[in-house]
Design a protein around this motif. Structure first.
Motif, short mmCIF file in Angstrom:
data_model
loop_
_atom_site.label_atom_id
_atom_site.label_comp_id
_atom_site.label_asym_id
_atom_site.label_seq_id
_atom_site.Cartn_x
_atom_site.Cartn_y
_atom_site.Cartn_z
N LEU A 152 7.87 -1.49 7.04
CA LEU A 152 7.27 -1.20 8.33
C LEU A 152 5.89 -1.84 8.39
O LEU A 152 5.13 -1.76 7.43
N VAL A 153 5.58 -2.45 9.50
CA VAL A 153 4.23 -2.94 9.74
C VAL A 153 3.56 -1.87 10.60
O VAL A 153 4.04 -1.56 11.70
N VAL A 154 2.48 -1.29 10.08
CA VAL A 154 1.82 -0.17 10.75
C VAL A 154 0.34 -0.44 10.96
O VAL A 154 -0.26 -1.26 10.25
N VAL A 155 -0.22 0.26 11.92
CA VAL A 155 -1.67 0.30 12.14
C VAL A 155 -2.05 1.77 12.22
O VAL A 155 -1.22 2.61 12.60
N PRO A 156 -3.28 2.11 11.84
CA PRO A 156 -3.69 3.52 11.94
C PRO A 156 -3.59 4.01 13.38
O PRO A 156 -3.94 3.29 14.32
N ALA A 157 -3.09 5.22 13.53
CA ALA A 157 -3.00 5.83 14.87
C ALA A 157 -4.38 6.36 15.24
O ALA A 157 -5.14 6.79 14.37
N LEU A 177 0.82 -1.19 0.00
CA LEU A 177 0.00 0.00 0.00
C LEU A 177 0.86 1.25 0.00
O LEU A 177 1.85 1.33 0.72
N GLU A 178 0.51 2.23 -0.83
CA GLU A 178 1.21 3.52 -0.79
C GLU A 178 0.50 4.39 0.23
O GLU A 178 -0.72 4.50 0.22
N VAL A 179 1.25 4.98 1.13
CA VAL A 179 0.67 5.75 2.22
C VAL A 179 1.06 7.21 2.08
O VAL A 179 2.22 7.54 1.87
N SER A 180 0.09 8.07 2.22
CA SER A 180 0.32 9.50 2.18
C SER A 180 1.13 9.93 3.39
O SER A 180 0.99 9.39 4.48
N SER A 181 1.98 10.92 3.21
CA SER A 181 2.77 11.42 4.35
C SER A 181 1.89 12.07 5.40
O SER A 181 2.31 12.26 6.53
N ALA A 182 0.64 12.40 5.04
CA ALA A 182 -0.28 13.01 5.99
C ALA A 182 -0.95 11.96 6.87
O ALA A 182 -1.54 12.28 7.88
N MET A 183 -0.85 10.69 6.50
CA MET A 183 -1.47 9.62 7.28
C MET A 183 -0.73 9.44 8.59
O MET A 183 0.49 9.41 8.63
N SER A 184 -1.48 9.29 9.65
CA SER A 184 -0.89 9.07 10.95
C SER A 184 -0.97 7.58 11.27
O SER A 184 -2.04 6.99 11.20
N ALA A 185 0.18 6.97 11.56
CA ALA A 185 0.21 5.53 11.82
C ALA A 185 1.19 5.22 12.93
O ALA A 185 2.15 5.94 13.17
N LYS A 186 0.92 4.11 13.60
CA LYS A 186 1.80 3.60 14.66
C LYS A 186 2.59 2.44 14.07
O LYS A 186 2.02 1.51 13.50
#
Length: 62
Positions: free
Chosen positions: A53-58, A2-11
């Motif tokens: 990185l394995v991330v989840v939404p913050a 998945l491509e993630v926007s730099s504005a997305m907040s993730a943990k």
């Protein structure tokens, strides 16, 4: 992936070097384990550190 926007907040849950042996997908396997436990884990690439990185939404602040 998945491509993630730099504005997305993730943990970030975990980091994996991009140089895993051919046919080995440790980040994807870790994310799948987390999803089985109910977490919406996703794998993204951090180009600056050359790592997956394995991330989840913050949680969003109200």
């Amino acid at each position: 992936m998945l491509e993630v926007s730099s504005a997305m907040s993730a943990k970030v849950l975990e980091r994996f070097p991009a140089g895993a042996p051919r046919g080995s997908w440790p980040a994807e396997e870790y994310a799948a384990e987390r999803r089985e436990k109910g977490e919406p884990a996703t794998v993204v690439m951090d180009l600056k550190s050359d790592a997956f990185l394995v991330v989840v939404p913050a949680p969003e602040d109200d």
